[in-house]
Design an enzyme around this catalytic site. Structure first.
Site, short mmCIF file in Angstrom:
data_model
loop_
_atom_site.label_atom_id
_atom_site.label_comp_id
_atom_site.label_asym_id
_atom_site.label_seq_id
_atom_site.Cartn_x
_atom_site.Cartn_y
_atom_site.Cartn_z
CE LYS A 152 20.77 -12.71 11.80
NZ LYS A 152 19.62 -13.50 12.33
CE1 TYR B 110 18.10 -1.49 23.09
CE2 TYR B 110 18.89 -0.34 21.13
CZ TYR B 110 18.10 -1.31 21.72
OH TYR B 110 17.30 -2.10 20.92
CE1 TYR C 206 18.05 -17.21 14.33
CE2 TYR C 206 16.85 -19.01 15.35
CZ TYR C 206 17.44 -17.77 15.44
OH TYR C 206 17.43 -17.08 16.63
CG HIS D 294 3.72 -7.90 -14.29
ND1 HIS D 294 4.15 -9.19 -14.18
CD2 HIS D 294 4.04 -7.47 -15.54
CE1 HIS D 294 4.70 -9.55 -15.34
NE2 HIS D 294 4.64 -8.53 -16.17
#
Length: 492
Positions: A52, A100, A179, A475
């Site tokens: 995603k 994995y 969501y 900033h």
């Protein structure tokens, strides 16, 4: 003492299960086995967070040329190559799955590519026909997307299916306002799909801060997403040849599965049981009486725990209404030898939480250090465009508990304002009036997920508004507004 095949048997090869298995084997010296009946990496790596987020990155390039031209570059937008992207995506997911598998192997974990169910409190039955015994069993089977109970719902797809589409639809209807629904609405719009979204509630992203979700809804509409709140789907079916309405058919109750499949195929559908349903144009009728045909319908209407047909209740494990495994603060079920972590428990359904629960389980079960996971003040992000990062209480939840001051600012960020874009961002702090503790921080802005991670550290430590005020601003940045807001917008 009973002689078991393993000290620990983990059911589920997602992020939480893999972490628990390899830490128990590598750090605690336990004899560990793990069974996974799909791909290693689970929802996050294979069909969730990772693919995603890569799609989010891809979708964000659609507006690059316009902004670049305002900065003096001569750029034109090209078309998106879904086939090329999907090929690279699959290569990356294959690589991650191999990682994995290697992590488990290098930690000494024995793996079984099979479905595992409980036979008794110390025994698992594998779909290969084998049975294995273990002193402790950990269930980490995650969750799955669900379709609504609606006739012809199989004509729609769910979030798992997005990554397997051969081609992107020209138009899509997304059902849902959470969501997942909102993220895919933004992603697919950015990739060139005409997106319509129906949500039955009054505002999308229920449970998040009202001001933040309102800004996201406004931004989605400004970008061209046709968002309809207070709207739901009431009827759907295969579209007719001329797309003027549904195909006239017998009732669904009278239609057998084979006849329904023939109907789908007749109108361009391709059914692939391994990857979900692939359908042609779909006719939809909504609660507001609107009838429309879409190339695809995506149901993002919730997820349920993966706990069905596992033999849980037969061995005494308690489950909740949605199938969630009920556990105590140490992730132990009603059966002393069986624990559960991650989405299958439906506590906080986030990958980092599942990993944290896996680590706490190992401390508890194998290191004689009972450890409970603190599920409060967990930072999270919603990868819409713009993103939302959030930690702590929303304004609405906070003011139900105590009197609060709200510090908030919304402005056009420098980068896109220079390019004449109307984009706005939001920075918001919810502060306890009694002790000045920052109860919640909510950011709607590009890269809000990156910002909220660091804000989460401060809020988890109990920072006050004055701690934020004493911090010198960086900033010029968007995030500097978090430490420069001096006057509360309101007290509630």
């Amino acid at each position: 003492m009973a002689d078991y095949d393993y000290d620990l048997f983990v059911i589920g090869g997602g992020s939480g299960g893999v972490r628990a298995a390899r830490v128990a084997a590598g750090e605690a010296g336990a004899r560990v086995a793990l069974a996974e009946d799909d791909r290693y990496g689970g929802t996050c790596v294979i069909r969730g967070c990772v693919p995603k987020k890569l799609m989010v990155f891809a979708s964000e390039f659609s507006g690059t040329a316009d902004v670049a031209n305002a900065y003096g570059w001569n750029m034109t937008s090209g078309s998106f190559d879904w086939s090329g992207f999907r090929s690279r995506l699959n290569t990356e997911l294959d690589r991650l799955e191999d990682v994995y598998r290697s992590l488990l192997k290098n930690s000494g974990v024995e793996t079984f590519d099979a479905r595992a169910t409980l036979k008794d409190k110390h025994t698992v039955a594998l779909s290969t026909g084998e049975t294995k015994t273990a002193k402790t069993i950990l269930i980490a089977t995650g969750g799955r997307p669900v379709r609504p109970d609606l006739p012809n719902a199989d004509l729609g797809i769910v979030s798992d299916d997005i990554f397997h589409l051969d081609t992107l639809p020209k138009s899509i209807l997304i059902i849902g306002g959470g969501y997942i629904a909102c993220e895919f609405a933004c992603i697919l719009h950015g990739l060139g799909v005409q997106v319509t979204q129906y949500y039955r509630g009054a505002q999308i992203l229920r449970g998040f801060d009202d001001e933040a979700r309102g800004l996201i809804a406004e931004a989605m509409r400004d970008r061209g997403i046709e968002l309809h709140t207070g709207t739901n789907i009431v009827q759907m079916g295969p579209a007719s040849d001329d797309h003027s309405g549904p195909v006239p058919t017998a009732s669904d109750a009278a239609m057998g599965a084979s006849a329904q499949q023939e109907e789908i195929m007749a109108y361009g559908g391709v059914k692939d049981d391994a990857q979900g349903d692939r359908t042609g144009p779909v006719w939809v009728k909504s609660t507001n009486g609107r009838e429309q045909v879409f190339d695809a319908v995506l149901f993002a209407t919730g997820r349920d725990p993966n706990s069905t047909d596992m033999g849980l209740e037969e061995v005494g494990i308690e489950v909740g209404r949605r199938g969630e495994i009920l556990v105590d603060e140490y992730s132990k079920t009603a059966v002393d030898s069986v624990y559960a972590i991650g989405d299958v428990t439906n506590r906080v359904n986030l990958t980092p939480v599942a990993i944290r629960e896996g680590m706490a389980f190992v401390e508890t079960a194998f290191k004689d250090n009972p450890t409970a996971v603190d599920h409060s003040l967990i930072p999270s992000a919603v990868f819409t465009q713009p993103e939302m990062g959030t930690v702590g209480l929303s304004e609405e939840d906070a003011r139900e508990k105590e009197e609060v001051e709200v510090y908030c600012t919304s402005f056009r960020p420098m980068r896109t304002a220079f390019a004449g874009k109307p984009d706005r961002v939001l920075m918001k702090l919810v502060v306890s009036k009694a002790n000045r503790t920052v109860l919640g921080c909510h950011i709607v802005a590009p890269d809000a997920g990156e910002m909220i991670q660091l804000a989460g550290v401060a809020i988890k430590m109990g920072a006050t508004k004055e701690d934020f005020d004493r911090t010198v601003a960086v900033h010029p940045t968007m995030s500097e507004e978090i430490v420069t807001m001096r006057t509360p917008m309101r007290t509630a």
